[in-house]
Design a protein around this motif. Structure first.
Motif, PDB file in Angstrom:
ATOM      1  N   PHE A 182       0.904  -1.115   0.063  1.00 29.27           N
ATOM      2  CA  PHE A 182       0.268   0.180  -0.073  1.00 29.27           C
ATOM      3  C   PHE A 182       0.791   1.220  -0.027  1.00 29.27           C
ATOM      4  N   CYS A 192      -0.032   5.364   0.431  1.00 32.35           N
ATOM      5  CA  CYS A 192      -0.278   5.656   1.554  1.00 32.35           C
ATOM      6  C   CYS A 192       0.278   6.950   1.945  1.00 32.35           C
ATOM      7  N   PRO A 227       5.955  -5.327   5.772  1.00 35.58           N
ATOM      8  CA  PRO A 227       5.471  -5.389   7.065  1.00 35.58           C
ATOM      9  C   PRO A 227       4.618  -7.032   7.448  1.00 35.58           C
ATOM     10  N   LEU A 247       2.476   0.753  11.604  1.00 28.39           N
ATOM     11  CA  LEU A 247       1.709   1.906  12.667  1.00 28.39           C
ATOM     12  C   LEU A 247       1.029   1.100  13.627  1.00 28.39           C
TER      13      LEU A 247
HETATM   14  S1  SF4 Z   1       2.141   3.123   7.232  1.00 25.65           S
HETATM   15 FE1  SF4 Z   1       1.604   0.849   7.119  1.00 25.65          FE
HETATM   16  S2  SF4 Z   1       0.129   1.042   5.184  1.00 25.65           S
HETATM   17 FE2  SF4 Z   1       1.428   2.722   5.127  1.00 25.65          FE
HETATM   18  S3  SF4 Z   1       3.261   2.099   3.712  1.00 25.65           S
HETATM   19 FE3  SF4 Z   1       3.723   1.988   6.015  1.00 25.65          FE
HETATM   20  S4  SF4 Z   1       3.206  -0.202   6.559  1.00 25.65           S
HETATM   21 FE4  SF4 Z   1       2.123   0.366   4.527  1.00 25.65          FE
END
Ligand code: SF4
Ligand code: SF4
Lengths: 414, 443
Positions: free
Chosen positions: A338, A342, A353, A368
């Motif tokens: 994403f 994002c 992640p 997050l």
């Molecule tokens: S904040 Fe979360 S969703 Fe956004 S790029 Fe990083 S891991 Fe991906």
């Protein structure tokens, strides 16, 4: 609550001319007994393929490439244990390790499925009653001998799934299974079921046919019903009727339901737990409250922010910029899928992640979940592919395999 | 209040079936499908009028007829003072430039071998506006304006995502600088995240260019979000129209109420919200109900003056009546069902059907009337059965066709304010129909 199904690291790929498509990527979730799991996502999120994978209906060029699907069924566990002890864990059986024939025999009685378009699930030249009676009859015989299952409704969606064979002659249904069909039609709220059973699919309205398909799917008294966009093709007043019906059946028949949809309102109306899918992955899962009131993943937040609220219209919507990735293996980045869209992308996100635990039962595939956003760690845009506003990525136009069933393409009227 | 840019008056679009040569030779009566059945409204300059309704309600036919893409069978449309259906030559040409339409899939009707640039500039080419180079430049500007990039001008439709194609369709509609755009389900094929992008774009462009929109959709949340006023359609008619806030916060027509209630909210309290779902399906526009077109599903159906039943009981009787009138109940099958093929035990037949059809306890008089009807049915006399029920349970909503009065927020329902002539017709009807004796109609 006991679990009915535990899905672990399930992956399903399609091997197409354009290359390998990772439709479902390391997906894990749990379906509790007697509850509704909502799977929500946009086109190409892999939600429909996930549903098909659960009940072993992925067709060539698709293939489940890895993962485990543990199904809680003490009788089955006992039966399998002798030959395949590795496929059994307590009362759970890993369906992936069973033979194809064994898996097929579970269709209808263990798992069943309903689709968006009921018309494609019925043979137009056989009465609705007969088709439901066949499903009932097949279930009856299948429980005695899994190899006897043959039917004329094969080739028609649900019929095909439940029966997977060819019927020898027209005298296949018994009086008993006919009565069962009428009973099922009554159960799904069709008035004058005995009369309607004698009618052909085209004599039914869309909403009625949807009910009839549900009746057919219930013929084997399944533990799990997978419902793929069951109300997407219906008008909103009929949708409300069908959602009521599903909730009622789920409760009274003590089934579990996996409800696949793009519609967050539908999820909120019937789901107990929710899995949010994006680009083949489950990016966030938890109870309805976890996901709707306490979302962690920016995609979940973006999705919720994109829907205009009918009760509190805001001035401006907050859409997610950009488009979903195309899922072609060779193009999938080695970072959070994403990240390109994002608003919170950080340097941490440049490695993929894992799924983090936010709280008990609430998980998110996003950094997050572990740390706060910090401007200092923000990734410069050029590290990410493509412009962000619905922009120009080279593969924007291509479609993932399940896209055809996803958006609500029903709408032109007249 | 601003002036109307578009005035639609009594617009009708009927289709005729059984109208082939063979049908005429065999004497088959042509059958009218009333897609749009006498619709009147204004679209004011600079506003967005949302038109909402379920499939088959005629909203798309309305759009096409209003734009003269189909010939109407009745009524008129006035655009900025000009009668649209009478325009010809240069005047028609001018109308075609000032009013544009964009569909759900703007590419289904276009040549897939045309590039984005060609698609956008086609209206300019048709109207002979500008040189080739000027048109290309215009397309580049428009691409940027709708959030794409000018470099994408030579790409083909299949190279774009759904949201991007919708942006191109919108650029095409804007190309000739229209004042009025009909948007027919412009975002319904899009995913929600992309849908929100396109909705924002539509709003921005409207503000920038003083556009007037007629926005047709089935998604009520979207309609509420984008519209200044909303018209609700059912079976070819507008049943309610008014300012958006009024329609959503204070709906008048039972159909509007049902529609709003049916929409599932994306909210954790949604589970506990009670939804009174309306039953049944939309009737066919080939054979719309007499009187009020919503009466077959209406939860507030008006009782005749001689009755004062709980609404649930009146509804149950109404549904039973419909089953008999439609011939949904197969008498032979029912006799088999009670295990009495010789048809001797009429009481058993009556009991079994009565118990199946009625959950609520009816008052004695009504129970007797219903049982009398079932006795007639048991004897195979469906006519008498239907007549017995019709005599006592007919609703004024079957006889009187409610109208959509003038005003700011009218509703076409007999429960709401109605024009003089409708009120008079209703009074006359009520005076003409005395209370039939309960349980005695066929004796
Ligand atoms: S904040 Fe979360 S969703 Fe956004 S790029 Fe990083 S891991 Fe991906
Ligand atoms: S006129 Fe009668 S049937 Fe029609 S909406 Fe009003 S109450 Fe219902």
């Amino acid at each position: 609550m006991t679990d009915l199904l535990r899905v672990r690291d399930l992956s399903t790929r399609f091997f197409t001319e354009e290359g390998q498509i990772n439709a479902v990527e390391n997906v894990s979730f749990t379906v509790e007994a007697g509850s509704v799991l909502g799977v929500v996502g946009e086109s190409g999120s892999g939600k429909s393929v996930t549903g098909l994978s659960l009940i072993d209906l992925v067709e060539s060029p698709g293939k489940i490439t890895s993962g485990e699907i543990w199904y809680n069924n003490a009788d089955l566990a006992e039966r399998v244990e002798g030959d395949q002890p590795e496929a059994v864990d307590g009362d759970f059986v890993d369906l992936r390790r069973l033979s194809a024939a064994e898996r097929r025999s579970l269709r209808g009685s263990a798992f069943s499925m309903i689709f968006q378009d009921p018309m494609s699930s019925f043979n137009p030249s056989i009465t609705v009653g007969e088709q439901i009676a066949e499903a009932a009859e097949v279930q009856r015989r299948a429980s005695a001998n899994p190899r006897s299952t043959r039917s004329r409704t094969q080739g028609y969606g649900l019929g095909k799934m439940l029966l997977d064979g060819v019927l020898p002659d027209r005298s296949y249904t018994s009086e008993e299974s006919w009565d069962r069909a009428v009973e099922l039609l009554e159960r799904v709220g069709i008035p004058d079921p005995a009369e309607r059973a004698e009618e052909y699919p085209h004599q039914f309205s869309g909403g009625m046919l949807q009910r009839a398909m549900i009746a057919q799917a219930l013929a084997g008294d399944p533990d799990l019903l997978v419902a793929d966009e069951p109300t997407t093709a219906l008008d909103v007043t009929i949708q409300a009727q069908i959602l009521d019906l599903l909730a009622d059946l789920q409760e009274t028949m003590e089934m579990s339901v996996v409800l696949i949809t793009h519609n967050l309102g539908v999820i909120a109306r019937v789901a107990d737990r929710v899995s949010v899918m994006y680009a083949g992955e489950v990016v966030e899962r938890g109870t309805l409250r976890d996901v709707f009131d306490d979302p962690v993943h920016p995609y979940t937040k973006g999705l919720l922010g994109s829907v205009p609220d009918i009760d509190q219209p805001g001035e401006r919507l907050e859409p997610i910029p950009g488009n979903v990735p195309d899922l072609v293996d060779a193009n999938m980045p080695d970072r959070c899928y994403f990240a390109d869209r994002c608003p919170k992308a950080m340097t941490d996100c440049l490695t993929r992640p894992p799924e983090y635990e936010v709280s008990d039962g609430h998980r998110a595939r996003c950094v997050l979940a572990e740390r706060e956003y910090s401007e200092a760690d923000a990734v410069p845009d050029e590290r990410l592919a493509g412009p962000t506003d619905d922009g120009a990525g080279p593969n924007d136009g291509s479609r993932a395999p399940d896209e055809s069933t996803a958006p609500d393409a029903e709408v032109s009227d007249d | 209040m601003t002036d109307p840019l578009v005035t639609v008056d009594g617009l009708e679009k009927y289709y005729y079936e059984n109208d082939t040569l063979l049908d005429r030779l065999t004497g088959a009566e042509p059958e009218a499908v009333r897609a749009v059945d006498g619709v009147s409204f204004d679209v004011r300059e600079g506003e967005t009028l949302g038109v909402v309704g379920e499939s088959g309600c005629g909203k798309s036919t309305l759009a096409e007829t209003l734009m003269r893409l189909r010939e109407p069978t009745g009524g008129s449309v006035t655009f900025d003072g000009d009668p649209v259906f009478e325009l010809a030559g240069d005047d028609m040409d001018a109308f075609r430039r000032r009013a544009q339409v964009m569909f759900q899939d703007p590419f289904s009707s276009l040549d897939p071998r045309m590039t984005a640039g060609e698609i956008i500039t086609e209206p300019l080419a048709i109207h002979g506006v500008g040189t080739g180079a000027e048109r290309r430049e215009r397309a580049e500007t428009l691409l940027e304006e709708v959030g794409l990039s000018a470099e994408q001008i030579d790409r083909y439709p299949h190279e774009f995502s759904g949201g991007q194609r919708q942006r191109i369709g919108f650029a095409r509609a804007l190309a000739i600088d229209p004042e009025f755009i009909v948007l027919d389900e412009p975002v319904s094929a899009l995913d929600v995240s992309v849908q929100a992008q396109v909705l924002n774009l539509l709003a921005d462009m409207q503000a920038e260019r003083d556009l007037t929109y007629l926005f047709i959709a089935h998604d009520l949340s979207v309609v509420r979000h984008i519209s200044d006023r909303v018209a609700v359609m059912y079976l070819g008619e507008i049943v309610e129209i008014g300012p958006t806030e009024e329609i959503f916060e204070n709906p008048q027509h039972p159909y509007t109420k049902a529609l709003l209630e049916s929409v599932p909210r994306a909210d954790t309290d949604e589970r506990d919200r009670t939804v009174e779902t309306i039953r049944g399906d939309v009737p066919s526009p080939r054979n719309p109900p007499s009187g009020c077109s919503f009466r077959t599903r209406c939860p507030e159906l008006i009782q005749p003056p001689w009755l004062d039943l709980p609404q649930a009981a009146f509804r149950e009787i109404g549904e039973f009546r419909t089953r008999i009138e439609n011939g949904d109940i197969d008498v032979d099958l029912r006799w088999e069902g009670v295990g009495d093929p010789d048809r001797e035990d009429r009481a058993a037949f009556v009991d079994s059907l009565y118990e199946e059809a009625f959950d609520t306890g009816l008052p004695a008089e009504e129970e007797e009337t219903v049982r009398e009807a079932i006795r007639a049915l048991a004897d195979g006399d469906r006519e008498t059965a239907a007549a017995t029920l019709r005599e006592r349970y007919r609703s004024p909503c079957e006889a009187i066709d409610p109208a959509l009065p003038a005003g700011d927020h009218p509703s076409a329902c007999l429960l709401n304010e109605q024009p003089e002539d409708v009120e008079t017709a209703r009074e006359e009807w009520e005076a003409d129909h005395d209370a039939p004796k309960a349980g005695a109609a066929s004796e």
